[in-house]
Motif scaffolding. Structure first.
Motif, mmCIF file in Angstrom:
data_model
loop_
_atom_site.group_PDB
_atom_site.id
_atom_site.type_symbol
_atom_site.label_atom_id
_atom_site.label_comp_id
_atom_site.label_asym_id
_atom_site.label_seq_id
_atom_site.Cartn_x
_atom_site.Cartn_y
_atom_site.Cartn_z
ATOM 1 N N TYR A 37 5.165 -14.867 2.718
ATOM 2 C CA TYR A 37 6.007 -15.110 1.546
ATOM 3 C C TYR A 37 6.726 -16.429 1.758
ATOM 4 N N ARG A 38 6.424 -17.430 0.903
ATOM 5 C CA ARG A 38 7.018 -18.756 1.035
ATOM 6 C C ARG A 38 7.669 -19.234 -0.253
ATOM 7 N N GLY A 39 8.018 -18.307 -1.123
ATOM 8 C CA GLY A 39 8.745 -18.678 -2.324
ATOM 9 C C GLY A 39 7.885 -19.225 -3.441
ATOM 10 N N VAL A 40 8.530 -19.924 -4.388
ATOM 11 C CA VAL A 40 7.881 -20.264 -5.649
ATOM 12 C C VAL A 40 6.731 -21.258 -5.509
ATOM 13 N N GLU A 41 6.651 -21.969 -4.396
ATOM 14 C CA GLU A 41 5.572 -22.952 -4.245
ATOM 15 C C GLU A 41 4.192 -22.299 -4.244
ATOM 16 N N ALA A 42 4.116 -21.017 -3.911
ATOM 17 C CA ALA A 42 2.833 -20.314 -3.870
ATOM 18 C C ALA A 42 2.501 -19.640 -5.193
ATOM 19 N N GLU A 43 3.400 -19.719 -6.169
ATOM 20 C CA GLU A 43 3.142 -19.117 -7.475
ATOM 21 C C GLU A 43 2.208 -20.006 -8.294
ATOM 22 N N THR A 44 1.255 -19.398 -8.960
ATOM 23 C CA THR A 44 0.369 -20.113 -9.881
ATOM 24 C C THR A 44 0.175 -19.245 -11.117
ATOM 25 N N GLU A 45 -0.413 -19.813 -12.136
ATOM 26 C CA GLU A 45 -0.689 -19.033 -13.350
ATOM 27 C C GLU A 45 -1.547 -17.814 -13.033
ATOM 28 N N SER A 46 -2.497 -17.991 -12.130
ATOM 29 C CA SER A 46 -3.412 -16.886 -11.837
ATOM 30 C C SER A 46 -2.732 -15.765 -11.061
ATOM 31 N N THR A 47 -1.843 -16.103 -10.121
ATOM 32 C CA THR A 47 -1.172 -15.033 -9.369
ATOM 33 C C THR A 47 -0.156 -14.312 -10.244
ATOM 34 N N ILE A 48 0.522 -15.049 -11.112
ATOM 35 C CA ILE A 48 1.475 -14.412 -12.028
ATOM 36 C C ILE A 48 0.738 -13.484 -12.986
ATOM 37 N N ALA A 49 -0.413 -13.934 -13.497
ATOM 38 C CA ALA A 49 -1.202 -13.099 -14.402
ATOM 39 C C ALA A 49 -1.684 -11.833 -13.703
ATOM 40 N N ALA A 50 -2.102 -11.962 -12.447
ATOM 41 C CA ALA A 50 -2.589 -10.796 -11.703
ATOM 42 C C ALA A 50 -1.479 -9.786 -11.478
ATOM 43 N N VAL A 51 -0.290 -10.263 -11.144
ATOM 44 C CA VAL A 51 0.846 -9.359 -10.921
ATOM 45 C C VAL A 51 1.291 -8.722 -12.235
ATOM 46 N N ASP A 52 1.434 -9.522 -13.278
ATOM 47 C CA ASP A 52 1.892 -8.992 -14.557
ATOM 48 C C ASP A 52 0.922 -7.960 -15.132
ATOM 49 N N SER A 53 -0.371 -8.218 -14.996
ATOM 50 C CA SER A 53 -1.365 -7.317 -15.589
ATOM 51 C C SER A 53 -1.530 -6.022 -14.802
ATOM 52 N N THR A 54 -0.948 -5.959 -13.607
ATOM 53 C CA THR A 54 -0.972 -4.722 -12.818
ATOM 54 C C THR A 54 0.450 -4.219 -12.569
ATOM 55 N N CYS A 55 1.382 -4.618 -13.415
ATOM 56 C CA CYS A 55 2.796 -4.313 -13.210
ATOM 57 C C CYS A 55 3.022 -2.836 -12.908
ATOM 58 N N ALA A 56 3.742 -2.561 -11.812
ATOM 59 C CA ALA A 56 4.165 -1.213 -11.412
ATOM 60 C C ALA A 56 3.021 -0.326 -10.916
ATOM 61 N N GLN A 57 1.827 -0.859 -10.767
ATOM 62 C CA GLN A 57 0.717 -0.054 -10.251
ATOM 63 C C GLN A 57 0.727 -0.061 -8.725
ATOM 64 N N VAL A 58 0.536 1.103 -8.147
ATOM 65 C CA VAL A 58 0.535 1.260 -6.699
ATOM 66 C C VAL A 58 -0.572 2.206 -6.279
ATOM 67 N N LEU A 59 -0.896 2.167 -5.005
ATOM 68 C CA LEU A 59 -1.823 3.122 -4.417
ATOM 69 C C LEU A 59 -1.022 4.274 -3.824
ATOM 70 N N THR A 60 -1.453 5.478 -4.117
ATOM 71 C CA THR A 60 -0.762 6.656 -3.601
ATOM 72 C C THR A 60 -1.756 7.602 -2.936
ATOM 73 N N GLN A 61 -1.211 8.436 -2.085
ATOM 74 C CA GLN A 61 -2.010 9.467 -1.432
ATOM 75 C C GLN A 61 -1.133 10.703 -1.325
ATOM 76 N N ASN A 62 -1.590 11.780 -1.924
ATOM 77 C CA ASN A 62 -0.824 13.025 -1.955
ATOM 78 C C ASN A 62 0.575 12.804 -2.535
ATOM 79 N N GLY A 63 0.660 11.980 -3.577
ATOM 80 C CA GLY A 63 1.923 11.746 -4.252
ATOM 81 C C GLY A 63 2.867 10.820 -3.528
ATOM 82 N N ARG A 64 2.398 10.118 -2.507
ATOM 83 C CA ARG A 64 3.251 9.225 -1.728
ATOM 84 C C ARG A 64 2.676 7.812 -1.753
ATOM 85 N N ILE A 65 3.562 6.821 -1.661
ATOM 86 C CA ILE A 65 3.122 5.431 -1.624
ATOM 87 C C ILE A 65 2.305 5.188 -0.359
#
Length: 356
Positions: A271-299
């Protein structure tokens, strides 16, 4: 009420998991990106200005359970983040292969994921006795009770040092554990990088720490771009965003330190702050907002590494190898199928905030 540096759980909210539907797609909510990065400060200033009269500070935090995939920590031997950043436009085509089985495809729903405003604490700097900071806007220095102590001028570097009574920023003495708040549109500069969110300054008895309190989704904008080349296929970037989100959240229950949840290096996630942000990474995060992997109801602590070889070396081949994810994406795989390939016992779930 500002949280104490040693107090982790504040507020009255927790994260619950809703709609635990195996490997389904959810449409994400959008968020704004800081498009212009301030210039690196070049001169020190001892001046401290008065705090803004309207200074208020509040943090909401969340808690939930996590499942570790194995005892090994994430480790990736990929290129340095600066070597991975690409200015190429993201691939935003939604025409993907129908490799997801028909039975699962029938469960696909276009839902709007409401951001949960979860803050995580990321240690971004550790020095024996002093460090340099700056802010892109006029910023308030706030104590652990939420009281404004003083302020900083924009684009002026300040030296933070250990003092007999706590810490010192420029010529201003401040209590240990104070916060630098540049406001919602501001950034804070530490160790050569600009960061969103609020910066906490803490001396833990051995090191002077800078800890970034940052919204989870904004943290992921930068982490995805540092951990995977932003020019890669959008489906691989989406899979990376979900794995990185799940991995980060697993540390909220078992933080790396009483002062922070996780670090900013390869041992945790780069994690190095805003310098690593691009349109593609923002789009990937926004389009998967709040999605996580779970197992037996746990993160799930969703481990990953750059290649299959590194994955075997670091954690016995458990989890996603990023090169393999890119190969699958280029072959037309949907991100849900990529995740199913590497986390076969996990489910794709949507987070929501619920009251206690």
């Amino acid at each position: 009420m500002m949280p104490s540096p040693l107090r982790r759980w504040v507020g009255m909210s927790m994260v619950g998991i809703t709609g635990v539907v195996p490997l389904t797609f959810f449409a994400g909510a959008s968020a704004q990106k800081t498009t212009a990065q301030p210039q690196t400060p070049t001169t020190f200033s001892p001046e401290v200005i008065a705090p803004t009269p309207s200074t208020t500070a509040s943090f909401s935090t969340t808690q939930f359970t996590s499942t570790k995939q194995s005892s090994a920590k994430h480790f990736s031997k990929g290129a340095k983040p600066s070597d991975k950043i690409s200015k190429s436009k993201p691939k935003l085509s939604t025409a993907r292969s129908t490799d997801v089985p028909t039975a699962e495809t029938a469960l696909v729903q276009q839902q709007s994921a409401t951001p949960t405003s979860m803050l995580i604490r990321v240690r971004i700097s550790a020095h024996p006795n002093q460090l340099e900071i700056a802010t892109s806007t006029s910023a308030d220095i706030i104590d652990t009770d939420g009281k404004g102590i003083a302020g900083l001028k924009p684009d002026q570097p300040y030296l933070v040092a250990i003092s007999p009574n706590g810490l010192q920023v420029g010529s201003q003495a401040i209590p240990n554990g104070a916060f630098i708040n540049p406001g919602p549109d501001g950034l804070t500069f530490v160790d050569g990088h600009w960061y969103r969110g609020v910066m906490q300054l803490v001396y833990d008895g051995e090191r002077l720490l800078a800890i970034n309190w940052v919204d989870l989704e904004q943290y992921l904008y930068a982490t995805v771009g540092a951990e995977m080349p932003p020019s890669w296929d959008v489906e691989a970037l989406k899979a990376q965003a979900i794995a990185a989100r799940s991995y980060a959240l697993s540390f909220l229950e078992q933080p790396a330190s009483p002062y922070f949840d996780l670090g900013n290096d390869e041992y945790h996630q780069v994690y190095r702050g805003v310098e690593a942000e691009t349109e593609s990474t923002i789009a990937a995060v926004d389009s998967t907002c709040a999605q996580v992997l779970t197992q037996n109801g746990r993160i799930l602590m969703a481990q990953y590494a750059s290649t299959e070889e590194v994955s075997r070396e670091a954690h016995g081949g458990v989890g996603m190898n990023q090169t393999g994810a890119q190969n699958l994406a280029e072959a037309g795989y949907h991100y849900a199928s990529i995740l199913r390939t590497y986390y076969p016992s996990a489910q794709l779930s949507l987070l929501s905030t619920t009251s206690n």
